[in-house]
Motif scaffolding. Sequence first.
Motif, PDB file in Angstrom:
ATOM      1  N   PRO A   1      -2.835  -0.179  -3.770  1.00  0.00           N
ATOM      2  CA  PRO A   1      -3.967  -0.181  -3.156  1.00  0.00           C
ATOM      3  C   PRO A   1      -5.033  -1.558  -2.369  1.00  0.00           C
ATOM      4  O   PRO A   1      -4.377  -2.412  -2.699  1.00  0.00           O
ATOM      5  N   ARG A   2      -5.319  -0.467  -1.029  1.00  0.00           N
ATOM      6  CA  ARG A   2      -5.946  -1.884  -0.279  1.00  0.00           C
ATOM      7  C   ARG A   2      -6.997  -2.411  -1.208  1.00  0.00           C
ATOM      8  O   ARG A   2      -8.081  -1.539  -1.656  1.00  0.00           O
ATOM      9  N   THR A   3      -7.399  -3.705  -2.203  1.00  0.00           N
ATOM     10  CA  THR A   3      -8.616  -4.375  -2.165  1.00  0.00           C
ATOM     11  C   THR A   3      -8.712  -5.872  -1.753  1.00  0.00           C
ATOM     12  O   THR A   3      -8.365  -6.509  -0.853  1.00  0.00           O
TER      13      THR A   3
ATOM     14  N   VAL B   1       0.703  -1.262  -0.488  1.00  0.00           N
ATOM     15  CA  VAL B   1       0.094   0.188  -0.392  1.00  0.00           C
ATOM     16  C   VAL B   1       0.703   1.692   0.018  1.00  0.00           C
ATOM     17  O   VAL B   1       0.353   1.968  -1.302  1.00  0.00           O
TER      18      VAL B   1
ATOM     19  N   GLY C   1      -3.823  -4.013  -7.620  1.00  0.00           N
ATOM     20  CA  GLY C   1      -4.368  -4.141  -5.793  1.00  0.00           C
ATOM     21  C   GLY C   1      -3.390  -5.151  -4.894  1.00  0.00           C
ATOM     22  O   GLY C   1      -2.726  -5.901  -5.149  1.00  0.00           O
TER      23      GLY C   1
END
Lengths: 500, 141
Positions: free
Chosen positions: A148-150, A143, A161
């Motif tokens: 991105p965190r997914t 991150v 992600g």
Amino acid sequence: MAVLGGGTAGAVVAARLIELTPWSVTVIEAGPDYGAFAAGGWPADLLDALTLPDTHDWGYRGAGVPGGAELTFERARVIGGCSAHNGCSQTTGYGPDYHRWGLSWDDKQVAQAMRDAAAALRVRAYSDDELTPFQAAAMEAMVACGIPRTDDLDDLDGGVGCGPSPVNNPDGVRWNTAFGFLDPVRAEPRLRVLDHAVVDHVELDGPTARRAHIRRHDRGVTVEAERFILCGGAYGSAEMLLRSGIGPASELAAVGIRPRLDLPGVGQNLHDHPTVELRFTASEELTRRLAEYGGTRPVPDEQVIGKARAATDPYDLHLFPWTERDRDGGWICVLPVACLTPHSRGALRLASTDPTAKPFIDHRYLTDAEGADLAALRDGVDLCRRLVASKPLAPLLARPLNAVSADRSPDDKALRAAFGHYWHPVGTCAIGDDPASGAVVDTTGRVHGTDNLWVIDASIVPTIPRATTNLPVVAVADHLARAMATPPPQPDPLENRACA
Amino acid sequence: MRLTLIRHASLLIELGRQTFLVDPLMAPVSGFVFDGEEQRVYVAGDTVWCADVGDALDDHAPTVVVVNAGEARMTEGDPITMTAQDVLAVARHTPATVVAVHMEALNHCVLTRKDLAAKLADANLDVLIPADGETLMLAGA
């Protein structure tokens, strides 16, 4: 019906045909069949989802990168196949990849097939509070580096992600395809499993497969059936076809096999996700924190996967950090990156007609003319180095264990020295329309030029998906088994008459 | 599974020769039909190709026929198990899977697997000739 190979795909195919047809199905499995999970006969190491067992390995080896070290290609020789020894990550990959295979499935059907496969394998997602200190830090590092965190590793539309991986480990048990598919139909007398039985070859009479010749406990077994389905995986199914005289004619003749069907694509198009591994010893802090974590619960090797982009949208890299024990009981932290869209293609060819002899396997990793595979991995290594230097991860890593981990700007030699693979071989019996162009099976899995011989497993995958391959293989096996069980509708004679 | 006894005629009456020597030793000759859920197996036993064997094939329509080949002979007289020509006759008569056994392990058998296989290949007939100890599985469907 004879299913030759009771592995990841074979268990699915056999079970689905028992469920949907009145046919009897005989499964021929080279390794042991330990029976239903509930019977309690499975060895503990195959059940333990925390780490990778090596007790049931076929023993395949072959070339790594040109000039590099030989690699081992672990494949499980047991009912359930590699689903009985793998890392339990069950990602779906990127949806459009599956339309390039030429199969008759649309977006909804692919998604449904993935959901069905995940349900049968009892797939769930790790929650954040289950992550080990290393896994949590690795995810935070991703991150911090812009990934991105997914929670979309099971979403065919997902993009870049990172998150906890979908995993098939209910109550800590590696829930393989034998449990998920065969166990519900084991009481059916039409199902027979013959274990410790190695397929020598399938005997062809013109376009018709007549019988399979098997070796079991140094004795012969001949299996007659009206249909034969090869489910031996990317290495095993190609080997079985080649020993049956189905493959490149000149190559077969060179090994002393009479060519029965000249299919130049058998054994070709071999590919996998190439990887490079950064490796470090654990810092004192991480060692302490892992001890604290391990004091209350088991420590899984791997839990988090990141999807990143080097050159191809929406993503073409996997990051799948893991920990392993060193000889002294300490921890080693591994940060691998895999190229999910490899262009390089290799081949498998027989060394002998002996079914116990191992074939020559050369993936020809990183040999694509454009150098795209190496370039993607180089980008991936740069990303891994940023993870290593990031605030969440840096305090947990101590001594670098290879040049690619130690050098700020590792050269190609360092990358090749840290080369590995993702245990996802595919492609040696590829789906396609034109045998002259390398196609081995049609879009139903039937071998071109035969009328009752199919291949259904990872070997038919013409282009590897951007996923860990276990779930996609289960999905395609289920899709093709269902299609085989459901004959195409016949023309309605009354309708024809009305038209006339 | 259902089992049916097939009574073959005396071998030598069928052949019409040397009745006085072998008939008392061999007759009556019996075969069996095993009826399973998926397969009907006719085990012909010690017999040569004769009208009763053909009738059994016609009447019971087995999916698998196991014949004793080997062309076994007593010290005198004609064969008491199938010759290569007999096996060929069975294979031509039935669409069933034909399995030829009873060769080489017995010292009164003069027909070898290799010789039988060659004659079958010449006639373009498909008959299974298992090795000693080999298992034949019939996966059906």
